[in-house]
Design an enzyme around this catalytic site. Sequence first.
Site, PDB file in Angstrom:
ATOM      1  N   GLY A   1      12.621  -6.152 -17.892  1.00 10.47           N
ATOM      2  CA  GLY A   1      11.286  -5.556 -17.982  1.00 10.47           C
ATOM      3  C   GLY A   1      11.104  -4.352 -17.083  1.00 10.47           C
ATOM      4  O   GLY A   1      10.558  -3.318 -17.501  1.00 10.47           O
ATOM      5  N   ALA A   2      11.578  -4.440 -15.828  1.00  9.00           N
ATOM      6  CA  ALA A   2      11.423  -3.317 -14.893  1.00  9.00           C
ATOM      7  C   ALA A   2      12.208  -2.103 -15.371  1.00  9.00           C
ATOM      8  O   ALA A   2      11.757  -0.963 -15.247  1.00  9.00           O
ATOM      9  CB  ALA A   2      11.888  -3.723 -13.496  1.00  9.00           C
TER      10      ALA A   2
ATOM     11  N   THR B   1       3.242 -10.235 -13.770  1.00  6.72           N
ATOM     12  CA  THR B   1       4.622 -10.093 -13.324  1.00  6.72           C
ATOM     13  C   THR B   1       5.514 -11.089 -14.060  1.00  6.72           C
ATOM     14  O   THR B   1       5.070 -11.778 -14.981  1.00  6.72           O
ATOM     15  CB  THR B   1       4.719 -10.201 -11.780  1.00  6.72           C
ATOM     16  OG1 THR B   1       6.039  -9.805 -11.385  1.00  6.72           O
ATOM     17  CG2 THR B   1       4.424 -11.602 -11.268  1.00  6.72           C
TER      18      THR B   1
ATOM     19  N   ASP C   1      -0.611   4.401 -24.078  1.00  5.30           N
ATOM     20  CA  ASP C   1       0.589   5.029 -24.658  1.00  5.30           C
ATOM     21  C   ASP C   1       1.850   4.629 -23.903  1.00  5.30           C
ATOM     22  O   ASP C   1       2.874   4.323 -24.514  1.00  5.30           O
ATOM     23  CB  ASP C   1       0.443   6.560 -24.660  1.00  5.30           C
ATOM     24  CG  ASP C   1      -0.615   7.028 -25.660  1.00  5.30           C
ATOM     25  OD1 ASP C   1      -1.002   6.212 -26.525  1.00  5.30           O
ATOM     26  OD2 ASP C   1      -1.064   8.184 -25.560  1.00  5.30           O
TER      27      ASP C   1
ATOM     28  N   ASP D   1       3.768   0.290 -13.514  1.00  5.30           N
ATOM     29  CA  ASP D   1       5.118   0.375 -12.938  1.00  5.30           C
ATOM     30  C   ASP D   1       5.690   1.764 -13.213  1.00  5.30           C
ATOM     31  O   ASP D   1       6.370   2.359 -12.377  1.00  5.30           O
ATOM     32  CB  ASP D   1       6.054  -0.671 -13.567  1.00  5.30           C
ATOM     33  CG  ASP D   1       5.763  -2.076 -13.097  1.00  5.30           C
ATOM     34  OD1 ASP D   1       5.216  -2.238 -11.985  1.00  5.30           O
ATOM     35  OD2 ASP D   1       6.081  -3.033 -13.833  1.00  5.30           O
TER      36      ASP D   1
ATOM     37  N   LYS E   1       5.424 -10.118 -18.649  1.00  2.00           N
ATOM     38  CA  LYS E   1       5.065  -8.727 -18.958  1.00  2.00           C
ATOM     39  C   LYS E   1       5.150  -8.403 -20.452  1.00  2.00           C
ATOM     40  O   LYS E   1       4.478  -7.493 -20.926  1.00  2.00           O
ATOM     41  CB  LYS E   1       5.949  -7.760 -18.164  1.00  2.00           C
ATOM     42  CG  LYS E   1       5.619  -7.729 -16.680  1.00  2.00           C
ATOM     43  CD  LYS E   1       6.432  -6.696 -15.948  1.00  2.00           C
ATOM     44  CE  LYS E   1       6.101  -6.716 -14.471  1.00  2.00           C
ATOM     45  NZ  LYS E   1       6.756  -5.628 -13.740  1.00  2.00           N
TER      46      LYS E   1
ATOM     47  N   GLY F   1      12.071  -0.360  -2.885  1.00  5.66           N
ATOM     48  CA  GLY F   1      11.008  -0.488  -3.866  1.00  5.66           C
ATOM     49  C   GLY F   1       9.602  -0.653  -3.317  1.00  5.66           C
ATOM     50  O   GLY F   1       8.649  -0.817  -4.088  1.00  5.66           O
TER      51      GLY F   1
END
Length: 257
Positions: A120-121, A53, A69, A93, A57, A218
């Site tokens: 990143g998210a 996390t 991929d 994710d 990441k 979330g």
Amino acid sequence: MNRYGLIGEKLGHSYSKLIHEKLADYTYDLIPLSKEDFTVFMENREFEAINVTIPYKQAVLPYLDELSDSAKAIGAVNAIINKNGKLYGYNTDYLGFLYTLRQNNIKVSGQKVLIIGNGGAAKAVTAALRSLSPAELITVKYKEEPGTVTYEQAARFHSDASLIVNTSPIGMYPNADAAPMDLSPYIHLEAVVDLIYNPSMTKLLAQAESMGIKAVNGMGMLVAQAKYAVELFLDTEISDDVILPIVQDLFNFKLHQ
């Protein structure tokens, strides 16, 4: 040796241990690492499988021997498996977000979608949304940057969006009285997804609900991405049916903290 666990910088509020130990019969450690500790940890490779996390990441990428991929397309990894000393990187994710859309019957194909934030998210969310053929994907930020629009520009030129996804930390505990944007201009909005799960009802989601718009937090994505990680870690298959009971357990756990 930490066989299974989560690495990150600050893990005090993480639910990952609770979730993984409900999903699998192993001990799952929270492993907070400073930048210096992170380098040593990754070089030593003394683990069977880990989740990753903030803020590592992308930092893990140079240590990995192979990427899935989806991890390649996203440019970020949140799950790593050590197979005979070789490290394989994945991004669950991406799968967790797709689960959230499916579970809540949120339509993406042919729709205009706004994504708040580009960290990143957001990379995983963007890749997942792209796979579902939206009409338009627009990234919204508080300041002007190439490839993004500001909140003001979004309200003015993209008020016909039907889905808004918040990937930013704005509205997260302890700053729960903040919201990244006002939803009033978005009169065609059908759903708002906020990746934040603490609090479970952010100010953004509360406004969506008050406008009669589908509001999704979330927590489902958090549990789903963990389930997909466990499947990789143990080379097994787990039914999606386990996700919602664990989500409910977490809400109950939070209520009694």
